[in-house]
Design a protein around this motif. Structure first.
Motif, PDB file in Angstrom:
ATOM      1  N   LEU A  48     -72.188 -87.585 -15.715  1.00 44.16           N
ATOM      2  CA  LEU A  48     -72.385 -86.683 -14.582  1.00 44.16           C
ATOM      3  C   LEU A  48     -71.108 -85.937 -14.244  1.00 44.16           C
ATOM      4  N   LYS A  49     -71.217 -84.609 -14.131  1.00 42.52           N
ATOM      5  CA  LYS A  49     -70.059 -83.768 -13.816  1.00 42.52           C
ATOM      6  C   LYS A  49     -70.327 -82.964 -12.554  1.00 42.52           C
ATOM      7  N   VAL A  50     -69.285 -82.681 -11.823  1.00 47.07           N
ATOM      8  CA  VAL A  50     -69.368 -81.828 -10.649  1.00 47.07           C
ATOM      9  C   VAL A  50     -69.313 -80.380 -11.114  1.00 47.07           C
ATOM     10  N   ARG A  51     -70.158 -79.528 -10.540  1.00 47.70           N
ATOM     11  CA  ARG A  51     -70.169 -78.096 -10.865  1.00 47.70           C
ATOM     12  C   ARG A  51     -70.459 -77.348  -9.569  1.00 47.70           C
ATOM     13  N   LEU A  52     -69.452 -76.641  -9.061  1.00 53.27           N
ATOM     14  CA  LEU A  52     -69.541 -76.011  -7.745  1.00 53.27           C
ATOM     15  C   LEU A  52     -69.075 -74.564  -7.788  1.00 53.27           C
ATOM     16  N   THR A  53     -69.714 -73.712  -6.983  1.00 58.63           N
ATOM     17  CA  THR A  53     -69.281 -72.333  -6.812  1.00 58.63           C
ATOM     18  C   THR A  53     -68.601 -72.222  -5.456  1.00 58.63           C
ATOM     19  N   LEU A  54     -67.436 -71.633  -5.430  1.00 58.81           N
ATOM     20  CA  LEU A  54     -66.677 -71.454  -4.194  1.00 58.81           C
ATOM     21  C   LEU A  54     -67.263 -70.258  -3.441  1.00 58.81           C
ATOM     22  N   ASP A  55     -67.948 -70.538  -2.332  1.00 58.91           N
ATOM     23  CA  ASP A  55     -68.642 -69.498  -1.568  1.00 58.91           C
ATOM     24  C   ASP A  55     -67.781 -68.877  -0.479  1.00 58.91           C
ATOM     25  N   ARG A  56     -66.993 -69.684   0.208  1.00 60.77           N
ATOM     26  CA  ARG A  56     -66.145 -69.176   1.298  1.00 60.77           C
ATOM     27  C   ARG A  56     -64.880 -70.014   1.389  1.00 60.77           C
ATOM     28  N   ILE A  57     -63.795 -69.354   1.775  1.00 63.76           N
ATOM     29  CA  ILE A  57     -62.508 -70.019   2.004  1.00 63.76           C
ATOM     30  C   ILE A  57     -62.116 -69.718   3.442  1.00 63.76           C
ATOM     31  N   GLU A  58     -61.962 -70.758   4.221  1.00 60.38           N
ATOM     32  CA  GLU A  58     -61.587 -70.591   5.626  1.00 60.38           C
ATOM     33  C   GLU A  58     -60.157 -71.096   5.821  1.00 60.38           C
ATOM     34  N   ARG A  59     -59.288 -70.176   6.219  1.00 59.41           N
ATOM     35  CA  ARG A  59     -57.900 -70.511   6.533  1.00 59.41           C
ATOM     36  C   ARG A  59     -57.745 -70.345   8.031  1.00 59.41           C
ATOM     37  N   TYR A  60     -57.115 -71.238   8.660  1.00 49.93           N
ATOM     38  CA  TYR A  60     -56.984 -71.156  10.111  1.00 49.93           C
ATOM     39  C   TYR A  60     -58.390 -71.027  10.685  1.00 49.93           C
ATOM     40  N   GLU A  61     -58.661 -71.647  11.729  1.00 49.15           N
ATOM     41  CA  GLU A  61     -60.015 -71.713  12.263  1.00 49.15           C
ATOM     42  C   GLU A  61     -60.674 -70.340  12.406  1.00 49.15           C
ATOM     43  N   GLY A  62     -61.737 -70.137  11.630  1.00 40.90           N
ATOM     44  CA  GLY A  62     -62.515 -68.916  11.724  1.00 40.90           C
ATOM     45  C   GLY A  62     -62.001 -67.721  10.938  1.00 40.90           C
ATOM     46  N   ARG A  63     -60.905 -67.844  10.215  1.00 40.50           N
ATOM     47  CA  ARG A  63     -60.368 -66.720   9.433  1.00 40.50           C
ATOM     48  C   ARG A  63     -60.696 -66.941   7.955  1.00 40.50           C
ATOM     49  N   PHE A  64     -61.586 -66.094   7.426  1.00 40.67           N
ATOM     50  CA  PHE A  64     -62.017 -66.228   6.043  1.00 40.67           C
ATOM     51  C   PHE A  64     -61.201 -65.305   5.140  1.00 40.67           C
ATOM     52  N   VAL A  65     -60.836 -65.812   3.957  1.00 41.43           N
ATOM     53  CA  VAL A  65     -60.043 -65.060   2.990  1.00 41.43           C
ATOM     54  C   VAL A  65     -60.748 -65.099   1.636  1.00 41.43           C
ATOM     55  N   GLU A  66     -60.316 -64.255   0.712  1.00 43.58           N
ATOM     56  CA  GLU A  66     -60.922 -64.185  -0.618  1.00 43.58           C
ATOM     57  C   GLU A  66     -60.251 -65.116  -1.631  1.00 43.58           C
ATOM     58  N   PHE A  67     -59.027 -65.574  -1.337  1.00 44.62           N
ATOM     59  CA  PHE A  67     -58.312 -66.459  -2.256  1.00 44.62           C
ATOM     60  C   PHE A  67     -57.236 -67.211  -1.476  1.00 44.62           C
ATOM     61  N   PHE A  68     -56.654 -68.241  -2.122  1.00 40.38           N
ATOM     62  CA  PHE A  68     -55.474 -68.921  -1.591  1.00 40.38           C
ATOM     63  C   PHE A  68     -54.688 -69.493  -2.751  1.00 40.38           C
ATOM     64  N   ASP A  69     -53.425 -69.822  -2.518  1.00 41.64           N
ATOM     65  CA  ASP A  69     -52.571 -70.298  -3.600  1.00 41.64           C
ATOM     66  C   ASP A  69     -51.738 -71.490  -3.122  1.00 41.64           C
ATOM     67  N   PRO A  70     -51.036 -72.154  -4.073  1.00 42.52           N
ATOM     68  CA  PRO A  70     -50.251 -73.340  -3.711  1.00 42.52           C
ATOM     69  C   PRO A  70     -49.158 -73.004  -2.720  1.00 42.52           C
ATOM     70  N   PRO A  71     -48.824 -73.882  -1.830  1.00 42.98           N
ATOM     71  CA  PRO A  71     -49.428 -75.197  -1.553  1.00 42.98           C
ATOM     72  C   PRO A  71     -50.392 -75.141  -0.374  1.00 42.98           C
ATOM     73  N   GLN A  72     -51.051 -74.007  -0.179  1.00 42.62           N
ATOM     74  CA  GLN A  72     -51.896 -73.808   0.996  1.00 42.62           C
ATOM     75  C   GLN A  72     -53.103 -74.746   1.022  1.00 42.62           C
ATOM     76  N   ALA A  73     -53.511 -75.068   2.240  1.00 48.55           N
ATOM     77  CA  ALA A  73     -54.710 -75.859   2.476  1.00 48.55           C
ATOM     78  C   ALA A  73     -55.780 -74.946   3.047  1.00 48.55           C
ATOM     79  N   ALA A  74     -57.039 -75.361   2.914  1.00 53.72           N
ATOM     80  CA  ALA A  74     -58.151 -74.553   3.414  1.00 53.72           C
ATOM     81  C   ALA A  74     -59.373 -75.446   3.600  1.00 53.72           C
ATOM     82  N   ARG A  75     -60.325 -74.902   4.302  1.00 60.99           N
ATOM     83  CA  ARG A  75     -61.654 -75.506   4.433  1.00 60.99           C
ATOM     84  C   ARG A  75     -62.555 -74.631   3.566  1.00 60.99           C
ATOM     85  N   ILE A  76     -63.186 -75.226   2.537  1.00 63.00           N
ATOM     86  CA  ILE A  76     -63.998 -74.429   1.632  1.00 63.00           C
ATOM     87  C   ILE A  76     -65.469 -74.794   1.758  1.00 63.00           C
TER      88      ILE A  76
END
Length: 104
Positions: A48-76
């Motif tokens: 069994l393998k995980v296979r996921l599509t990244l639909d949204r990236i939320e940085r800072y509460e309520g601020r959605f972005v198209e990408f992020f890079d190291p070492p940033q954290a996000a809610r995806i």
């Protein structure tokens, strides 16, 4: 060729058969909305393998972005199978067949 995105799971906030929400940290490359991610970890289930599509990236509460890079954290927000198998420190990696985000 774009950098292969690598995401480390900090926690899984929501999980269903069709996707979920995770708190993550970027540990390599540039994860982007529309990227497809997989994990080669066996999760004790062999094939069994995980296979996921990244639909949204939320940085800072309520601020959605198209990408992020190291070492940033996000809610995806992700869709696909296997979110419930992810645990803290799991790494998922973007796959070659990633697609650009829907402009709508």
């Amino acid at each position: 060729m774009a950098d292969i995105g690598r995401i480390q799971i900090e926690s899984v906030e929501e999980s269903s058969d069709t996707g979920g929400i995770c708190i993550v940290r970027c540990v390599g490359g540039v994860p982007r909305v529309g990227d497809v991610f997989t994990s080669d970890e066996s999760f004790g289930l062999g094939h069994l393998k995980v296979r996921l599509t990244l639909d949204r990236i939320e940085r800072y509460e309520g601020r959605f972005v198209e990408f992020f890079d190291p070492p940033q954290a996000a809610r995806i927000h992700v869709s696909g199978e296997g979110v419930g198998l992810l645990t803290r420190w799991s790494i998922i990696t973007s796959a070659a067949e990633s697609v650009p985000p829907d402009p709508s």
